[in-house]
Design a protein around this motif. Structure first.
Motif, PDB file in Angstrom:
ATOM      1  N   ARG A 139      -1.362  93.175  33.049  1.00 18.86           N
ATOM      2  CA  ARG A 139      -1.828  92.565  31.766  1.00 18.86           C
ATOM      3  C   ARG A 139      -2.379  91.266  32.204  1.00 18.86           C
ATOM      4  O   ARG A 139      -3.194  90.719  31.711  1.00 18.86           O
ATOM      5  CB  ARG A 139      -0.701  92.427  30.868  1.00 18.86           C
ATOM      6  CG  ARG A 139      -0.190  93.576  30.099  1.00 18.86           C
ATOM      7  CD  ARG A 139      -0.987  94.072  29.321  1.00 18.86           C
ATOM      8  NE  ARG A 139      -1.870  93.088  28.412  1.00 18.86           N
ATOM      9  CZ  ARG A 139      -2.965  93.586  27.537  1.00 18.86           C
ATOM     10  NH1 ARG A 139      -3.500  94.648  27.650  1.00 18.86           N
ATOM     11  NH2 ARG A 139      -3.373  92.658  26.836  1.00 18.86           N
ATOM     12  N   ILE A 160      -6.072  91.592  32.983  1.00 18.96           N
ATOM     13  CA  ILE A 160      -6.729  91.704  31.678  1.00 18.96           C
ATOM     14  C   ILE A 160      -6.925  90.421  30.805  1.00 18.96           C
ATOM     15  O   ILE A 160      -7.986  90.092  30.398  1.00 18.96           O
ATOM     16  CB  ILE A 160      -5.881  92.585  30.785  1.00 18.96           C
ATOM     17  CG1 ILE A 160      -5.771  93.933  31.258  1.00 18.96           C
ATOM     18  CG2 ILE A 160      -6.746  92.833  29.477  1.00 18.96           C
ATOM     19  CD1 ILE A 160      -7.149  94.762  31.676  1.00 18.96           C
ATOM     20  N   GLU A 161      -5.854  89.511  30.830  1.00 14.56           N
ATOM     21  CA  GLU A 161      -5.932  88.170  30.072  1.00 14.56           C
ATOM     22  C   GLU A 161      -6.745  87.133  30.831  1.00 14.56           C
ATOM     23  O   GLU A 161      -7.407  86.519  30.106  1.00 14.56           O
ATOM     24  CB  GLU A 161      -4.278  87.759  30.135  1.00 14.56           C
ATOM     25  CG  GLU A 161      -3.427  88.513  29.089  1.00 14.56           C
ATOM     26  CD  GLU A 161      -3.927  88.575  27.642  1.00 14.56           C
ATOM     27  OE1 GLU A 161      -4.596  87.694  27.069  1.00 14.56           O
ATOM     28  OE2 GLU A 161      -3.586  89.672  26.971  1.00 14.56           O
ATOM     29  N   LYS A 173     -10.096  88.066  30.071  1.00 10.85           N
ATOM     30  CA  LYS A 173     -10.532  87.766  28.901  1.00 10.85           C
ATOM     31  C   LYS A 173     -10.994  86.395  28.830  1.00 10.85           C
ATOM     32  O   LYS A 173     -12.007  85.731  28.183  1.00 10.85           O
ATOM     33  CB  LYS A 173      -9.287  87.830  27.577  1.00 10.85           C
ATOM     34  CG  LYS A 173      -9.080  89.127  27.091  1.00 10.85           C
ATOM     35  CD  LYS A 173      -7.883  89.269  26.230  1.00 10.85           C
ATOM     36  CE  LYS A 173      -7.734  90.586  25.888  1.00 10.85           C
ATOM     37  NZ  LYS A 173      -6.594  90.554  24.822  1.00 10.85           N
ATOM     38  N   ILE A 174     -10.178  85.431  29.567  1.00  9.78           N
ATOM     39  CA  ILE A 174     -10.626  83.757  29.611  1.00  9.78           C
ATOM     40  C   ILE A 174     -11.916  83.703  30.264  1.00  9.78           C
ATOM     41  O   ILE A 174     -12.555  82.787  29.889  1.00  9.78           O
ATOM     42  CB  ILE A 174      -9.410  83.220  30.287  1.00  9.78           C
ATOM     43  CG1 ILE A 174      -8.087  83.213  29.563  1.00  9.78           C
ATOM     44  CG2 ILE A 174      -9.740  81.702  30.901  1.00  9.78           C
ATOM     45  CD1 ILE A 174      -6.780  82.663  30.416  1.00  9.78           C
ATOM     46  N   ASP A 189     -14.699  84.697  27.852  1.00  8.36           N
ATOM     47  CA  ASP A 189     -14.395  84.338  26.545  1.00  8.36           C
ATOM     48  C   ASP A 189     -14.347  85.324  25.459  1.00  8.36           C
ATOM     49  O   ASP A 189     -15.240  85.294  24.667  1.00  8.36           O
ATOM     50  CB  ASP A 189     -15.482  83.499  26.296  1.00  8.36           C
ATOM     51  CG  ASP A 189     -15.655  82.160  25.168  1.00  8.36           C
ATOM     52  OD1 ASP A 189     -14.024  82.159  24.802  1.00  8.36           O
ATOM     53  OD2 ASP A 189     -16.253  82.009  24.596  1.00  8.36           O
ATOM     54  N   VAL A 190     -13.656  86.423  25.717  1.00 11.97           N
ATOM     55  CA  VAL A 190     -13.300  87.628  24.958  1.00 11.97           C
ATOM     56  C   VAL A 190     -12.175  86.844  23.769  1.00 11.97           C
ATOM     57  O   VAL A 190     -11.112  86.656  24.266  1.00 11.97           O
ATOM     58  CB  VAL A 190     -12.926  88.676  25.614  1.00 11.97           C
ATOM     59  CG1 VAL A 190     -12.678  89.793  24.480  1.00 11.97           C
ATOM     60  CG2 VAL A 190     -14.108  89.145  26.667  1.00 11.97           C
ATOM     61  N   LYS A 191     -12.609  86.963  22.634  1.00  8.91           N
ATOM     62  CA  LYS A 191     -11.515  86.615  21.581  1.00  8.91           C
ATOM     63  C   LYS A 191     -10.996  88.149  21.071  1.00  8.91           C
ATOM     64  O   LYS A 191     -11.645  88.997  20.671  1.00  8.91           O
ATOM     65  CB  LYS A 191     -12.232  85.878  20.350  1.00  8.91           C
ATOM     66  CG  LYS A 191     -12.953  84.725  20.659  1.00  8.91           C
ATOM     67  CD  LYS A 191     -11.966  83.507  21.351  1.00  8.91           C
ATOM     68  CE  LYS A 191     -12.708  82.345  21.751  1.00  8.91           C
ATOM     69  NZ  LYS A 191     -12.056  81.281  22.415  1.00  8.91           N
ATOM     70  N   ASN A 192      -9.732  87.892  20.371  1.00  7.84           N
ATOM     71  CA  ASN A 192      -9.028  88.905  20.075  1.00  7.84           C
ATOM     72  C   ASN A 192      -9.615  89.298  18.583  1.00  7.84           C
ATOM     73  O   ASN A 192     -10.098  88.157  18.213  1.00  7.84           O
ATOM     74  CB  ASN A 192      -7.563  88.869  19.884  1.00  7.84           C
ATOM     75  CG  ASN A 192      -6.853  88.836  21.180  1.00  7.84           C
ATOM     76  OD1 ASN A 192      -7.269  89.765  22.245  1.00  7.84           O
ATOM     77  ND2 ASN A 192      -5.697  88.299  21.369  1.00  7.84           N
ATOM     78  N   ASP A 193      -9.457  90.420  18.244  1.00 13.59           N
ATOM     79  CA  ASP A 193     -10.058  90.674  16.632  1.00 13.59           C
ATOM     80  C   ASP A 193      -9.610  89.744  15.758  1.00 13.59           C
ATOM     81  O   ASP A 193     -10.398  89.466  14.658  1.00 13.59           O
ATOM     82  CB  ASP A 193      -9.875  91.919  16.250  1.00 13.59           C
ATOM     83  CG  ASP A 193     -10.754  93.252  17.202  1.00 13.59           C
ATOM     84  OD1 ASP A 193     -11.562  92.472  17.958  1.00 13.59           O
ATOM     85  OD2 ASP A 193     -10.310  94.205  17.293  1.00 13.59           O
ATOM     86  N   GLU A 229      -8.710  86.790  16.118  1.00  9.36           N
ATOM     87  CA  GLU A 229      -8.982  85.274  16.343  1.00  9.36           C
ATOM     88  C   GLU A 229     -10.249  84.886  15.648  1.00  9.36           C
ATOM     89  O   GLU A 229     -11.188  85.323  15.490  1.00  9.36           O
ATOM     90  CB  GLU A 229      -8.800  84.968  17.719  1.00  9.36           C
ATOM     91  CG  GLU A 229      -7.470  85.289  18.559  1.00  9.36           C
ATOM     92  CD  GLU A 229      -7.781  84.762  19.983  1.00  9.36           C
ATOM     93  OE1 GLU A 229      -8.623  84.140  20.345  1.00  9.36           O
ATOM     94  OE2 GLU A 229      -6.959  85.379  20.834  1.00  9.36           O
TER      95      GLU A 229
END
Length: 310
Positions: A293, A296-297, A300-301, A304-308, A310
């Motif tokens: 994980r 993956i995290e 995201k940083i 700049d991938v935001k969770n759905d 967010e």
């Protein structure tokens, strides 16, 4: 307080270590930044200005009283440790002549050789004084070797030429009555101690400024260190992606005019994006399958991938 000397020792050690192949990336950065900090402290503060040793204070006092020593005739009476310290501080001052006299003539010759000066016997003190603008006295005698009478005999015929005598001997070797002579000025350890004490106090006030510079440079080094790993990745990415770009552009150019320009650009950009993303996608999927994980995290940083939600 010997910052200049320590700085030179550090630079010499650095150069020697480099020559012998013992300096890697970490030591290079450490030494190089230490030298940069030292230079900033020397140029932006007064930490190393002003004499704090008797030997240097004597030269500083001489320059204060008679101006630059360049072109001056200087005599050093004595050839012991203190005379040697004074001699070292004369380096680079450019006197016209330096005469060294000592009861043991061989020691006078040794010191004179260091100074590229002249050794003259102790029995010719009056002749030496007659020629001098500055007389530095540093002997171990327990009595006066100069007084009003013999200095007067020495300066006859040159009464209009000022004579400065600085006596650093303990006990003093020059009688205070020489001050009664015209154009003769005597200074002893009391004057030099006062100069050194004032300069020490002045330097102490500069320590806070030097420490601020050190903290600034330390912060900069720490920031560079934090960025170094990222810079390595960024540099590798940039090179790899540039290689992809060049290959795809060359491929597109080979197609020439046989393909519609709009189609050509669409294919080119699609191919570049696909190749750039290929390894990223592969490694992200691998991390997901392995339950990693953190990767993956981190992705995201980075992207700049935001969770759905967010």
């Amino acid at each position: 307080m010997g910052e200049d000397q320590i700085q030179h020792q550090t630079k010499d050690a650095f150069a020697a270590a480099q020559t012998e192949g013992h300096v890697g990336k970490v030591l290079y950065s450490l030494f190089n930044n230490a030298i940069i900090v030292g230079k900033r402290v020397r140029t932006e503060t007064d930490l190393n200005k002003g004499a704090v040793s008797v030997g240097y204070a004597a030269i500083e006092l001489a320059q204060e009283k008679i101006g630059a020593l360049e072109g001056k005739d200087i005599a050093i009476i004595g050839a012991g440790d203190m005379a040697g310290v004074i001699a070292k501080n004369l380096a680079g001052k450019g006197p016209k002549t330096v005469i060294v006299s000592n009861r043991t003539f061989q020691r006078a010759q040794e010191l004179a050789k260091e100074l590229e000066g002249i050794a003259i016997g102790f029995d010719r003190l009056q002749e030496i004084i007659h020629k001098s603008d500055l007389v530095l006295v540093a002997t171990s005698a327990k009595h006066d070797i100069l007084d009003k009478e013999n200095v007067w005999e020495a300066i006859k015929g040159r009464e209009d030429k000022p004579l400065l005598i600085i006596d650093v001997s303990v006990p003093t070797n020059v009688n205070e009555n020489v001050n009664e002579l015209p154009n003769v000025s005597l200074h002893t350890m009391a004057s030099l101690d006062s100069i050194a004490a004032e300069n020490v106090a002045r330097r102490m006030k500069e320590i806070a400024r030097a420490e601020r510079i050190i903290q600034e440079e330390l912060k900069r080094v720490e920031e560079e260190e934090k960025l170094s790993d990222a810079d390595l990745v960024i540099r590798k990415m940039s090179l790899d992606y540039e290689e992809i770009r060049i290959k795809e552009v060359n491929k597109a150019l080979r197609c020439g005019e046989s393909i519609d320009q709009e189609v050509l650009l669409d294919d080119l950009t699609h191919s570049i994006v696909s190749r750039i993303c290929a390894d990223i996608i592969k490694n992200l999927r691998k991390a997901a399958m392995n339950g990693d994980r953190e990767v993956i995290e981190a992705a995201k940083i980075i992207f700049d991938v935001k969770n759905d939600n967010e």
